[in-house]
Write an enzyme that holds these catalytic residues in place. Structure first.
Site, mmCIF file in Angstrom:
data_model
loop_
_atom_site.group_PDB
_atom_site.id
_atom_site.type_symbol
_atom_site.label_atom_id
_atom_site.label_comp_id
_atom_site.label_asym_id
_atom_site.label_seq_id
_atom_site.Cartn_x
_atom_site.Cartn_y
_atom_site.Cartn_z
ATOM 1 C CB VAL A 95 4.545 3.768 8.528
ATOM 2 C CG1 VAL A 95 3.211 3.937 8.020
ATOM 3 C CG2 VAL A 95 4.791 4.337 10.243
ATOM 4 C CB CYS A 96 3.004 -0.950 5.853
ATOM 5 S SG CYS A 96 2.562 -1.832 4.202
ATOM 6 C CG LEU A 97 0.823 5.554 3.766
ATOM 7 C CD1 LEU A 97 -0.572 5.177 4.021
ATOM 8 C CD2 LEU A 97 1.157 6.902 4.614
#
Length: 160
Positions: A95-97
């Site tokens: 996940v890119c957050l």
């Protein structure tokens, strides 16, 4: 054992207690069970429900949190199954957050991470796209994008 690992584990035990007392409806977060029956606090198996009234509704999406010995100084690596369809999920499932990278603070809880990822489902950040297919559909063909999201939600029905 390094003292850092002790800090990570004691924080994760607190997180577990806090989660068991009070967690958002439909969510699951628990340390993985090792073959000998003990809990591995460094890897948590989670389920994030799709929000009602969105294309994600009805899906219960599996996510794994991998904590390092440096936790909570460093954020966990959060991964969906490889190939997960979302603008901000790499092909590996990572996940890119922002709260998992540049905006990470040691005070961020497992609950905040999971709720933040759930919010990301229906509010992707195209400025930080992590995969081409979903990004292109999101930008150019919203009907097809939403259809793919609904199809994916059907692939992850409730196990309860």
């Amino acid at each position: 054992m390094a003292s850092g690992g002790g800090i990570a584990r004691s924080r994760l035990m607190e997180e577990r207690k806090s989660w068991c007392k009070n967690h958002p409806h439909g969510f699951v977060a628990k340390p993985e069970t090792l073959p000998d029956g003990t809990a591995n606090l460094m890897v948590w198996n989670c389920i994030i429900p799709g929000t009602e009234g969105t294309d994600w509704e009805g899906g219960y999406f599996p996510l794994t949190l991998h904590f390092s010995e440096d936790y909570p100084t460093t954020p966990p690596v959060c991964k969906f199954p490889a190939g997960f369809f979302h603008v901000n999920v790499y092909p590996t499932g990572a996940v890119c957050l922002s709260i998992l990278s540049s905006a990470w603070k040691p005070s961020i809880t497992v609950r905040q991470i999971l709720v933040g990822i759930q919010d990301l489902f229906d509010h992707p950040n195209p400025a930080s796209a992590a995969q081409d297919i979903s990004y292109k559909l999101f930008k150019k063909n919203m009907v097809q994008y939403k259809k793919r999201v609904r199809e994916q939600a059907k692939q992850y029905p409730s196990l309860v």
